[in-house]
Enzyme design. Structure first.
Site, mmCIF file in Angstrom:
data_model
loop_
_atom_site.group_PDB
_atom_site.id
_atom_site.type_symbol
_atom_site.label_atom_id
_atom_site.label_comp_id
_atom_site.label_asym_id
_atom_site.label_seq_id
_atom_site.Cartn_x
_atom_site.Cartn_y
_atom_site.Cartn_z
ATOM 1 N N ARG A 112 -4.163 5.367 21.014
ATOM 2 C CA ARG A 112 -4.356 3.937 20.716
ATOM 3 C C ARG A 112 -3.034 3.339 20.224
ATOM 4 O O ARG A 112 -2.232 4.044 19.603
ATOM 5 C CB ARG A 112 -5.459 3.727 19.671
ATOM 6 C CG ARG A 112 -5.241 4.484 18.368
ATOM 7 C CD ARG A 112 -6.298 4.149 17.335
ATOM 8 N NE ARG A 112 -6.004 2.904 16.656
ATOM 9 C CZ ARG A 112 -5.169 2.786 15.629
ATOM 10 N NH1 ARG A 112 -4.506 3.840 15.154
ATOM 11 N NH2 ARG A 112 -4.948 1.614 15.071
ATOM 12 N N PRO A 113 -2.826 2.043 20.524
ATOM 13 C CA PRO A 113 -1.612 1.423 19.992
ATOM 14 C C PRO A 113 -1.793 1.220 18.488
ATOM 15 O O PRO A 113 -2.861 0.795 18.052
ATOM 16 C CB PRO A 113 -1.552 0.074 20.721
ATOM 17 C CG PRO A 113 -2.933 -0.194 21.198
ATOM 18 C CD PRO A 113 -3.661 1.107 21.315
ATOM 19 N N SER A 114 -0.780 1.551 17.700
ATOM 20 C CA SER A 114 -0.880 1.369 16.247
ATOM 21 C C SER A 114 -0.955 -0.113 15.915
ATOM 22 O O SER A 114 -0.379 -0.945 16.613
ATOM 23 C CB SER A 114 0.348 1.983 15.585
ATOM 24 O OG SER A 114 0.555 1.398 14.322
ATOM 25 N N ASP A 170 -6.252 2.009 -3.112
ATOM 26 C CA ASP A 170 -7.483 1.768 -2.360
ATOM 27 C C ASP A 170 -7.827 2.942 -1.440
ATOM 28 O O ASP A 170 -8.742 2.844 -0.625
ATOM 29 C CB ASP A 170 -7.439 0.436 -1.576
ATOM 30 C CG ASP A 170 -6.375 0.406 -0.493
ATOM 31 O OD1 ASP A 170 -5.569 1.352 -0.419
ATOM 32 O OD2 ASP A 170 -6.345 -0.575 0.273
ATOM 33 N N ARG A 175 -0.281 5.912 18.964
ATOM 34 C CA ARG A 175 -0.717 7.094 18.222
ATOM 35 C C ARG A 175 -1.539 8.009 19.136
ATOM 36 O O ARG A 175 -2.327 7.537 19.955
ATOM 37 C CB ARG A 175 -1.555 6.709 17.012
ATOM 38 C CG ARG A 175 -0.786 5.890 16.013
ATOM 39 C CD ARG A 175 -1.350 6.015 14.617
ATOM 40 N NE ARG A 175 -0.744 5.027 13.747
ATOM 41 C CZ ARG A 175 0.465 5.139 13.197
ATOM 42 N NH1 ARG A 175 1.206 6.210 13.420
ATOM 43 N NH2 ARG A 175 0.942 4.177 12.424
ATOM 44 N N SER A 218 0.806 -1.219 0.000
ATOM 45 C CA SER A 218 0.000 0.000 0.000
ATOM 46 C C SER A 218 0.843 1.275 0.000
ATOM 47 O O SER A 218 1.646 1.501 -0.896
ATOM 48 C CB SER A 218 -0.941 -0.075 1.195
ATOM 49 O OG SER A 218 -1.814 0.985 1.225
ATOM 50 N N GLU A 257 -12.690 5.940 6.296
ATOM 51 C CA GLU A 257 -11.724 6.372 7.299
ATOM 52 C C GLU A 257 -11.260 7.758 6.869
ATOM 53 O O GLU A 257 -11.245 8.074 5.670
ATOM 54 C CB GLU A 257 -10.531 5.415 7.337
ATOM 55 C CG GLU A 257 -10.869 4.080 7.958
ATOM 56 C CD GLU A 257 -9.627 3.263 8.288
ATOM 57 O OE1 GLU A 257 -9.460 2.915 9.461
ATOM 58 O OE2 GLU A 257 -8.838 2.968 7.385
ATOM 59 N N ALA A 258 -10.851 8.569 7.861
ATOM 60 C CA ALA A 258 -10.406 9.920 7.528
ATOM 61 C C ALA A 258 -9.259 9.883 6.513
ATOM 62 O O ALA A 258 -9.117 10.769 5.670
ATOM 63 C CB ALA A 258 -9.960 10.635 8.798
ATOM 64 N N ASN A 259 -8.477 8.780 6.534
ATOM 65 C CA ASN A 259 -7.341 8.678 5.616
ATOM 66 C C ASN A 259 -7.732 8.436 4.157
ATOM 67 O O ASN A 259 -6.872 8.321 3.293
ATOM 68 C CB ASN A 259 -6.372 7.591 6.094
ATOM 69 C CG ASN A 259 -7.004 6.199 6.093
ATOM 70 O OD1 ASN A 259 -7.941 5.918 5.356
ATOM 71 N ND2 ASN A 259 -6.489 5.318 6.932
#
Ligand code: 16G
Ligand code: ZN
Length: 591
Positions: free
Chosen positions: A545-547, A327, A554, A111, A417-419
């Protein structure tokens, strides 16, 4: 073949017995004898198959001690560690195919990661991600030392009760990384060593491979499983949506596309003729010179909040970036003051859900529409959707599969997702209602027009997974139909300033979260500290949160001004460093 013979024999044995016909006794014995013979030859074949796996796996040896995890996006790491993983994922995909009696996909890609990395993802029959249980098997198989590979393989076969005489079919695709060719060959080796059939699509985008798998397993009803079939399906829908839009100027048809120097650029070139100039793509970072994802692509643009290199953008021009396997997509433009404006996954979800809601009202269809987001969604987008648009909003954990599953719960589930990864799912019932209304001769012109637009929109959307090309065409069509510029779209709501940071800790698993990752349960005291820090700022929100993809924690913060968002993010980072075992230098203030 072998399997069929046994099945026929044993059923005929049952029939004979049922009739109690003694004259057939010797025949029955012969049948039983031949069934036993078949079983023996099946066993022999199975042993030969395992022998082949054992031999071939030596050509793809696992470096001793190396352990990897099938994470949120499959396996992903430096390409040099992945040869054995690919071979083994070939094996696992073959088992999954036998188990589901369907075609399974294997995509070789990392990706948006740097070019030196690579990765692999398995695709389930309807084009979805594999289930959690099979993710576990993937990790189990990947980490088996060389001499216990067969044992682990047999363990999965036993647990899942897999009939090894079932045929298997695996579709394989790859992105443009230099390592992808040999790694996808390793997948092919894995599949063939277990006797599975393969179709190697070569260079395709991740969503194209998801589409192929879904087409195959729905026997063509989703479309034809070729790249040409994909281009035809999407372009026809796009042309239908835009054909009645009056006076579209060349400026409106023009779109600057950053291909991240990846597969999306190649595929966009292939698709262009199908769009018959109704979309005039100006492609940059097309892979002819630059490096994959380097200073370009959707992830770079989203994280850096700036335009990619190599794109020649005029003031106010509509631009978008794909990521390395196409994607994800984000849009952006620069205004006359040189200020950069990003339109991310939240803005895309808002645009698409608003458009769909309007069409549903016009068509008089009573279908429930919802938007699925993650904790990263900008607070302004959530407020707008809930308070102004009156759309149901649901929040899930990060990772496409969580959003996808939540979206399946609604008639129409828009997830992003925001991404920039996202798509729209239409339930079977919703699609049926739309199709029936299209055919209904009693509907008035306004309704007919709206429902035809809905029908074409369904066809334009890749419902298997987020798809940059498909999402781009949906966005372009919606902007055209609603007569909106990218500036109009941007003005729907104003993003709250936000900041993302990462903190390195000795073990990121000490952080456990709940409430779709919006609250930290452990370590003790962390959430209370975050809560009291958030109270110091206006319109503020923060979570940690853990990545799932990097060895870091993060931190996300948003507030009414950039300074406040930066300062809150920094303060929360310090709290993580202090309470969750930070290593290395203390996080430094941003200003
Ligand atoms: C993966 C996920 C993406 C998620 C990201 C979060 C898929 C296909 N991709 O790229 O959805 O946003 O991980 O990364 O599920 P993080 O856990 O490192 O923040
Ligand atoms: Zn991607």
């Amino acid at each position: 073949m072998c399997h069929c013979a046994v099945y026929v024999c044993s059923s005929s044995v049952r029939q004979e017995r049922g009739r109690g016909d003694v004259r057939h006794c010797s025949h029955v014995i012969r049948e039983v004898g031949s069934a036993a013979h078949s079983l023996r030859s099946q066993k022999k074949q199975k042993m030969a198959q395992f022998e082949e796996v054992s031999q071939k796996s030596k050509l793809h040896p696992k470096p001793e001690g190396l352990t990897l995890q099938y994470g949120t996006a499959g396996f992903r790491t430096h390409a040099k560690h992945l040869d054995h993983i690919m071979f083994r994922m070939g094996l696992l995909a073959t088992l999954r195919s036998k188990k589901t009696k369907s075609t399974i996909g294997v995509m070789v890609t990392a990706s948006h990661n740097p070019e030196e990395d690579n990765g692999v993802k398995l695709i389930d029959p309807m084009g979805e991600m594999v289930t959690v249980v099979w993710e576990g098997y993937a990790t189990q198989l990947a980490n088996a030392e060389q001499d216990s590979l067969l044992k682990e393989l047999k363990d999965i076969i036993e647990k899942e009760d897999i009939d090894m005489s079932e045929p298997a079919s695996v579709y394989i695709g790859k992105d443009t990384r230099p390592s992808s060719a040999s790694l996808s060959q390793a997948v092919l080796d894995g599949v063939s060593s277990l006797g599975g059939k393969t179709h190697d699509y070569g260079l395709v985008t991740t969503p194209q491979l998801h589409y192929m798998v879904c087409c195959c397993n729905t026997h063509g009803s989703y479309g034809s499983p070729t790249t040409e079939g994909y281009y035809q399906k999407l372009s026809q829908a796009f042309l239908q949506l835009t054909q009645n839009v009056p006076n579209r100027t060349d400026d409106q048809k023009r779109l600057l596309v950053d291909g991240a120097n990846g597969i999306g650029a190649l595929k966009m070139r292939e698709m262009e003729p199908f769009l018959r100039s109704e979309l005039q793509v100006v492609l940059s970072n097309d892979g002819s010179s630059g490096k994959l994802n380097h200073m370009c692509g959707a992830d770079y643009v989203k994280v850096q909040q700036k335009a990619p290199q190599g794109m020649n953008m005029g003031v106010g021009e509509r631009c978008c970036s794909f990521d390395g396997d196409a994607d994800r997509i984000v849009y952006y433009y620069t205004d006359s003051k040189g200020c950069f404006h990003l339109l991310d996954g939240d803005k895309i979800a808002t645009l698409i859900s608003t458009y769909l809601k309007e069409l549903l009202t016009q068509a008089g269809l009573n279908l429930q529409i919802a938007v699925v987001q993650t904790a990263y969604a900008n607070g302004s987008s959530t407020r707008y959707l809930e308070d102004v648009m009156k759309v149901a909003v649901c929040c899930t954990k990060t990772g496409v599969k969580h959003l996808h599953h939540a979206a399946q719960e609604y008639d129409i589930g828009v997830y992003f997702e925001a991404n920039g990864h996202g798509t729209v799912l239409f339930s079977k019932a919703a699609q049926k209602q739309i199709q029936e209304l299209v055919k209904d001769s009693n509907t008035n012109d306004e309704k007919k027009h709206a429902v035809k637009l809905l029908e074409s929109t369904v066809n334009l959307i890749n419902q298997t997974v987020g798809d940059a090309i498909s999402d781009m065409l949906v966005i372009e069509a919606v902007l055209a139909i609603r007569g909106m510029s990218v500036q109009d779209w941007d003005a729907i709501y104003t993003d709250l300033p936000n900041r993302q940071l990462k903190v390195t800790v000795s073990d990121r698993r000490v952080i456990d979260t709940t409430d779709a990752e919006r609250k930290a349960v452990t370590p003790e005291g962390l959430q209370d500290t975050i809560d009291s820090l958030v109270k110091k700022y206006k319109n503020a929100r923060s979570f940690v949160r853990p990545s799932g993809t990097e060895d870091v924690v993060r931190v996300y913060a948003e507030a009414d001004t950039h300074e406040s968002a930066d300062s809150l993010a920094h303060e929360v980072s310090l709290a993580v460093y202090r309470l969750a075992g930070g290593v290395g230098d203390k996080p430094k203030p941003l200003h």
